[in-house]
Design an enzyme around this catalytic site. Structure first.
Site, PDB file in Angstrom:
ATOM      1  N   ASP A  17      45.533  22.726-113.372  1.00  0.00           N
ATOM      2  CA  ASP A  17      44.336  23.533-113.211  1.00  0.00           C
ATOM      3  C   ASP A  17      44.185  23.733-111.701  1.00  0.00           C
ATOM      4  O   ASP A  17      44.653  22.900-110.917  1.00  0.00           O
ATOM      5  CB  ASP A  17      43.137  22.788-113.797  1.00  0.00           C
ATOM      6  CG  ASP A  17      41.822  23.509-113.547  1.00  0.00           C
ATOM      7  OD1 ASP A  17      41.762  24.728-113.790  1.00  0.00           O
ATOM      8  OD2 ASP A  17      40.864  22.852-113.104  1.00  0.00           O
TER       9      ASP A  17
ATOM     10  N   ASP B 167      41.028  24.970-109.535  1.00  0.00           N
ATOM     11  CA  ASP B 167      39.781  24.515-108.916  1.00  0.00           C
ATOM     12  C   ASP B 167      39.415  23.122-109.419  1.00  0.00           C
ATOM     13  O   ASP B 167      39.218  22.908-110.603  1.00  0.00           O
ATOM     14  CB  ASP B 167      38.651  25.504-109.215  1.00  0.00           C
ATOM     15  CG  ASP B 167      38.979  26.908-108.717  1.00  0.00           C
ATOM     16  OD1 ASP B 167      39.611  27.031-107.658  1.00  0.00           O
ATOM     17  OD2 ASP B 167      38.608  27.883-109.404  1.00  0.00           O
TER      18      ASP B 167
END
Length: 182
Positions: free
Chosen positions: A9, A11
């Site tokens: 992922d 952020d």
């Protein structure tokens, strides 16, 4: 399907999550991300970033802004000896977006669409791959896509207990996870 992949992922895992980030000058890499990625790369993992980007759908920035930031981010990894194989993103949101982005889709995590697209495009062996996220939706997407192992990183933030239970294990950052896995 031969490639094992470290799915990241963005952020909250790669960079500090400041919300709706699209400007390189505001992009702040999380400590340990380069060292951790190097260890995974040396262990034979390819690296793919999987990220929800509803800021596009909300009109906060454009797909071109996102592409420009992604290119810059990939360059920063390359300067640190790390190859990012690909970046997959979902610009949609089921309730808070402008047309044509206002939709239920199969790519927005926790749906597995981005992971399954990566699997198809890059011959990914999902059973040998790892998903690293900072939210339960990342873990659910990994389960829905058949990813072999799934880990959460806190990166200095508090995680909901319900999110923690979805992960195989929780680490402070990517480097700590790499030390455990590699």
């Amino acid at each position: 399907m031969t490639n094992k992949v470290l799915f990241l992922d963005r952020d909250g895992v790669v960079n500090v999550d400041h919300g709706y980030l699209y400007e390189p000058e505001k992009f702040e890499f999380i400590d340990g991300v380069f060292a951790g990625c190097k260890k995974f790369q040396q262990a034979g993992f390819q690296i793919i970033v999987i990220t929800n980007q509803s800021g596009i759908g909300r009109g906060y920035y454009t797909e071109q802004d996102f592409a420009n930031l992604s290119s810059w981010m990939i360059e920063q990894f390359a300067k640190n000896g790390i190859k990012i194989l690909d970046v997959f993103y979902c610009p949609h949101h089921p309730e808070k977006a402008n047309p044509p982005y206002l939709q239920h889709c199969d790519c927005r995590k926790p749906a597995p669409g981005m992971l399954l697209n990566a699997q198809q495009q890059h011959q990914v062996n999902m059973a040998k791959s790892i998903m690293v996220g900072d939210k339960g939706s990342d873990m659910k997407a990994a389960v829905n896509a058949g990813v072999g192992r799934k880990f959460l990183v806190t990166s200095g933030q508090d995680l909901a207990e319900s999110d923690r239970t979805l992960a195989d294990k929780v680490f402070s950052n990517l480097e700590q996870l790499a030390d455990f896995v590699c």
